[in-house]
Design an enzyme around this catalytic site. Structure first.
Site, short mmCIF file in Angstrom:
data_model
loop_
_atom_site.label_atom_id
_atom_site.label_comp_id
_atom_site.label_asym_id
_atom_site.label_seq_id
_atom_site.Cartn_x
_atom_site.Cartn_y
_atom_site.Cartn_z
N TRP A 180 0.61 -1.09 0.02
CA TRP A 180 -0.20 -0.08 -0.13
C TRP A 180 0.82 1.50 -0.13
O TRP A 180 1.57 1.31 0.62
CB TRP A 180 -1.05 0.42 0.94
CG TRP A 180 -1.60 1.13 1.30
CD1 TRP A 180 -2.67 1.45 0.87
CD2 TRP A 180 -0.78 2.56 2.12
NE1 TRP A 180 -3.34 3.19 1.17
CE2 TRP A 180 -2.54 2.88 1.91
CE3 TRP A 180 0.00 3.28 3.27
CZ2 TRP A 180 -2.52 4.24 2.63
CZ3 TRP A 180 -0.28 3.82 3.58
CH2 TRP A 180 -1.93 5.05 3.32
N ARG A 422 -9.58 -2.24 9.37
CA ARG A 422 -10.10 -0.70 9.15
C ARG A 422 -11.72 -0.69 9.24
O ARG A 422 -12.56 0.12 8.94
CB ARG A 422 -9.70 -0.01 7.78
CG ARG A 422 -10.17 1.38 7.02
CD ARG A 422 -10.09 1.85 5.72
NE ARG A 422 -9.38 2.71 5.24
CZ ARG A 422 -10.88 3.72 4.74
NH1 ARG A 422 -11.76 3.56 4.62
NH2 ARG A 422 -10.93 4.80 4.55
N TRP A 456 -15.57 3.50 -7.08
CA TRP A 456 -15.59 2.25 -6.49
C TRP A 456 -13.98 1.38 -5.88
O TRP A 456 -13.57 1.12 -6.45
CB TRP A 456 -15.56 1.83 -7.44
CG TRP A 456 -16.15 0.00 -7.17
CD1 TRP A 456 -15.97 -0.76 -6.21
CD2 TRP A 456 -17.13 -1.13 -7.32
NE1 TRP A 456 -16.00 -2.18 -6.34
CE2 TRP A 456 -17.80 -2.20 -6.69
CE3 TRP A 456 -18.70 -0.71 -8.29
CZ2 TRP A 456 -19.15 -3.07 -6.60
CZ3 TRP A 456 -19.64 -1.37 -7.87
CH2 TRP A 456 -19.64 -2.73 -7.52
N ASP A 457 -14.75 1.95 -4.28
CA ASP A 457 -13.37 1.59 -3.74
C ASP A 457 -13.61 -0.16 -3.01
O ASP A 457 -14.54 -0.67 -2.61
CB ASP A 457 -13.06 2.30 -2.97
CG ASP A 457 -11.32 2.57 -2.70
OD1 ASP A 457 -10.70 1.84 -2.64
OD2 ASP A 457 -11.02 3.48 -0.86
N MET A 458 -12.36 -0.40 -2.44
CA MET A 458 -12.49 -1.67 -1.58
C MET A 458 -11.08 -1.04 -0.62
O MET A 458 -10.32 -1.85 -1.37
CB MET A 458 -12.16 -3.32 -2.51
CG MET A 458 -12.18 -4.05 -1.66
SD MET A 458 -11.86 -6.16 -2.86
CE MET A 458 -12.15 -6.67 -1.67
N ASN A 459 -11.21 -1.30 1.01
CA ASN A 459 -10.42 -1.32 1.29
C ASN A 459 -9.53 -2.15 2.78
O ASN A 459 -9.29 -1.79 3.68
CB ASN A 459 -10.48 -0.11 2.26
CG ASN A 459 -10.19 1.64 1.84
OD1 ASN A 459 -9.18 1.53 1.17
ND2 ASN A 459 -11.86 2.06 1.21
N CYS A 504 -11.08 0.98 -7.55
CA CYS A 504 -10.26 1.67 -6.47
C CYS A 504 -10.17 0.31 -5.37
O CYS A 504 -11.17 -0.13 -5.08
CB CYS A 504 -10.02 3.01 -5.70
SG CYS A 504 -9.11 3.52 -4.63
N ASP A 526 -2.53 5.42 -3.24
CA ASP A 526 -3.57 6.40 -2.33
C ASP A 526 -2.45 7.03 -2.46
O ASP A 526 -2.31 8.68 -1.43
CB ASP A 526 -3.62 5.86 -1.16
CG ASP A 526 -5.26 5.46 -1.17
OD1 ASP A 526 -5.70 5.39 -1.94
OD2 ASP A 526 -5.29 4.64 -0.12
#
Length: 711
Positions: A180, A422, A456-459, A504, A526
């Site tokens: 990351w 998270r 469209w995120d995925m954390n 994302c 990021d």
């Protein structure tokens, strides 16, 4: 010459692309064996190469470790298998028996060879697919497996393709690693003897590796040398295994999943692997990159011919402190800079005030948007911009109405502690009801608020992938999760043809050809520090084109690294991809806003070259000299040069940079200074870059070819 030709007597198939050939044959055992992959061949020449493999030197060798089109796990194969099957009676292995072939024409300018096999004993059919096109040297391969019997069996490994390389004096492997905020760090190193495994076990493509490889003999550079490469189009867990044998051969096999995962295949069921695409070039790493970029623009991205808008995203300006008035203020500032797409990031919905609550409750927060998102969308559209919004459909906070009502929807193992990362849990997209729920609220959100763009995120990565008692349990989940994700994206695009989507995953955690076939661009990292981005974007662009690479200009000092570099440097780095702005515009000075508006206008004049041009790397991302990238337009009518230098080295000579691809005998005008250059001078002797003095210097040159006879 036909794209696909065949010699029935010799059992040889020849696939022909504009500059290369790929040949295979059915060997004496009935297995599909590799012949050649490289420079162009005629069918007669390919038949000359179709010789039986050398006999094993000892009884310890078994079948050749590389050289089969899809090596199956059997009694005498000791290399990494591409196909592993366990039948209902516990028997393992697959014995090839050719059933027939077809040559299909799936689209104009394309042909597809299908070789159909069946196991000699068990009711398993395997079809090998090879697609070639007349406009690209990329060869697409995939495998389709079907249970045609009455008993189930388990797929322990079902790769898309195995690729065999010719004998070379040495082998060098190129790939990317990272984490990351430091994704796609390029590595070029000798291919180790034995097996080298590149993989993701996280259920996503991952920040830590990316599903592609390049191999050369160790002598290739940007302009010269033979390079073989392959890219897997899959957005979940994956594995590529490269092998270098003691006998001096090498190859690699690529497919979905990681070790220890099986896929049950019941009677009548079919499993189709994702596409693994391969490319050979004798023009070095630069030619490989340009060929991949052209292929992805033409045959992967859904709307690569559409010019991507300049974007503003509110995240670094506001964090979770999002409300209607604040977003309207930022939108007005962004519009004044020439921004064309305004995106509201996290914090607009439910009880979302931090990353601890609200995920899953996808309705506008009433205290922040009393009348919903409609007034803000109208305001943004009224300023002449498109309206976009951030979503994270695959996640849920334990502190949310969704989780309180449907705790069974999250990935978990009964009796085990659930793991939060998270402060969030993963929704089980392998369940059709979960995928349908996500599709339902997403399509309503887009329609009700006239949304033009989704980020469209995925954390977090997938964990606790198991459902005891269900056939296949967590093993089915690893693939079904991804196919259901694809289904939601496909349905959204069908409902809203003009919608742009950015993939994302906490930055560049989900970038691959599978998701790019359903989205328009990828959030690269990021980390928006322009200096770090030079290396990140260098690795990203080895395969993926600039028209898919999102890049932002953010505040100084950078929020992540604390580094300060000039605004022009930050812009020039972001202008080498899809330009976005993410700083707090309400804090920028008048001089900064004026400079930014000028740079946005400059980008709009040259973005057709960045987003559609052929990219040449004229200087690497690290070293004593400048980093230089050139984009060449169609017909070499225009060229764009972007250059960055971290700092001058006292006494170091200023080496000119040799440009590429310009039309010999022509002259090119610098659109800023009016200076006219001869193409032959620029390509054979080089251009002296006019970089500003001091640290963190950068420049942009736009060259346009002059018509013949121009004084």
């Amino acid at each position: 010459m036909p794209l696909i030709s065949h010699s029935p007597e010799a059992g040889v198939w020849l696939l022909t692309t504009p500059h290369t050939s790929y040949a295979l044959r059915i060997d004496e055992t009935g297995a599909p064996g590799h012949i050649a992959w490289g420079p162009k061949l005629s069918l007669a020449e390919a038949m000359d190469l179709a010789v039986p493999p050398e006999k094993a030197q000892s009884s310890f060798e078994g079948r050749r470790a590389v050289g089969e089109e899809l090596p199956a796990d059997d009694g005498l194969h000791y290399g990494p298998p591409s196909l592993q099957v366990r039948h209902a009676d516990g028997t393992r292995g697959f014995e090839w028996c050719l059933q027939g072939h077809e040559v299909l024409r799936p689209s104009p300018g394309a042909e597809e060879l299908v070789l159909r096999f069946r196991d000699r004993l068990y009711a398993l059919e395997v079809a090998l697919h090879y697609r070639v096109r007349e406009d690209t040297d990329v060869i697409e391969r995939r495998t389709v497996l079907r249970n045609v019997g009455n008993a189930p069996f388990d797929l322990l490994r079902a790769d898309s393709a195995a690729w065999t390389l010719p004998p070379l004096p040495a082998y060098r492997l190129s790939h990317v690693t990272g984490q990351w905020s430091a994704e796609t760090q390029l590595h070029r190193e000798p291919l180790a003897h034995g097996e080298t495994v590149l993989t993701s076990r996280r259920g996503i493509t991952s920040h830590h590796a990316n599903p592609w490889v390049m191999v050369d003999a160790g002598d290739a550079d940007e302009e010269h040398g033979r390079v073989w490469s392959a890219v897997l189009g899959w957005s979940g867990s994956w594995r590529i295994t490269a092998q270098r044998t003691p006998g001096g051969r090498a190859g690699f096999t690529a497919g979905v999943g990681h070790e220890g995962v099986l896929l049950p295949l019941g009677p009548g069921e079919t499993f189709e692997t994702p596409v693994c695409s391969g490319l050979f070039t004798d023009g070095g790493f630069g030619a490989a990159t340009r060929a991949w970029h052209a292929y992805i623009r033409a045959h992967v991205l859904p709307r690569a011919d559409e010019m991507a808008p300049v974007l503003y995203n509110s995240w670094e300006a506001t964090g979770f402190d999002v409300d209607e008035n604040g977003q309207k203020t930022l939108a007005k500032e962004a519009a004044a800079l020439g921004v064309e797409l305004f995106v509201v990031d996290d914090g607009w919905f439910g009880t979302r005030r931090s990353d601890r609550s609200g995920l899953g409750d996808w309705t506008p927060a009433p205290d922040r948007f009393p009348e919903g998102l409609g007034p803000l969308a109208d305001h943004v559209h009224g300023l002449g911009m498109q309206f976009g919004i951030w979503v994270e459909p695959e996640m849920v906070n334990p502190d949310s109405d969704l989780y309180r009502s449907r705790p069974d929807w999250v990935l978990h193992l009964p009796g085990r502690p659930r793991t939060e990362m998270r402060n969030q849990l993963v929704l089980d997209f392998s369940r059709q009801e979960v995928a349908d729920w996500a599709y339902g609220w997403l399509t309503r959100l887009v329609a009700d608020h006239r949304i033009d763009f989704l980020k469209w995120d995925m954390n977090r990565a997938i964990g606790e992938a198991g459902r005891p008692g269900e056939p296949g349990g967590g093993d089915v989940l690893w693939t079904r999760y991804v196919t259901n994700l694809y289904g939601v994206l496909d349905r959204l695009r069908a409902d809203h043809p003009g919608l742009r989507i950015e993939t994302c995953s906490g930055g560049g955690g989900r970038v691959d050809l599978g998701v790019l076939a359903r989205t328009d661009q990828a959030w690269t990292s990021d980390n928006t520090d322009a200096v770090d981005r030079l290396a990140i974007q260098h690795g990203f662009a080895q395969i993926y084109p600039a028209c898919s690479m999102s890049a932002w200009v953010t505040d100084a000092p950078n929020q992540l690294t604390g580094r300060s570099v000039p605004l022009s440097f930050r812009f020039h780095v972001a202008m080498s991809g899809l330009l976005g702005i993410g700083g707090d515009l309400t804090r920028w000075t008048d001089d900064e806003l004026t400079e930014a508006a000028g740079l946005v206008a400059t980008y709009k004049r040259v973005r057709h070259l960045v987003q559609r041009g052929a990219m040449y790397r004229l200087g690497g991302p690290v070293g004593e000299g400048p980093t230089v990238v050139q984009y060449l337009g169609d017909g070499a009518e225009e060229a764009l040069i972007l250059a960055w230098q971290r700092g001058p080295r006292h006494g170091a000579p200023h080496q000119p940079v040799r440009l590429r691809g310009l039309t010999p005998g022509s002259r090119y005008r610098d659109m800023d200074t009016g200076t006219v250059h001869h193409a032959r001078v620029l390509t054979d002797y080089g251009l002296r870059l006019d970089l500003p003095r001091g640290d963190w210097a950068s420049t942009l040159l736009h060259l346009v070819r002059l018509p013949e006879g121009t004084p």
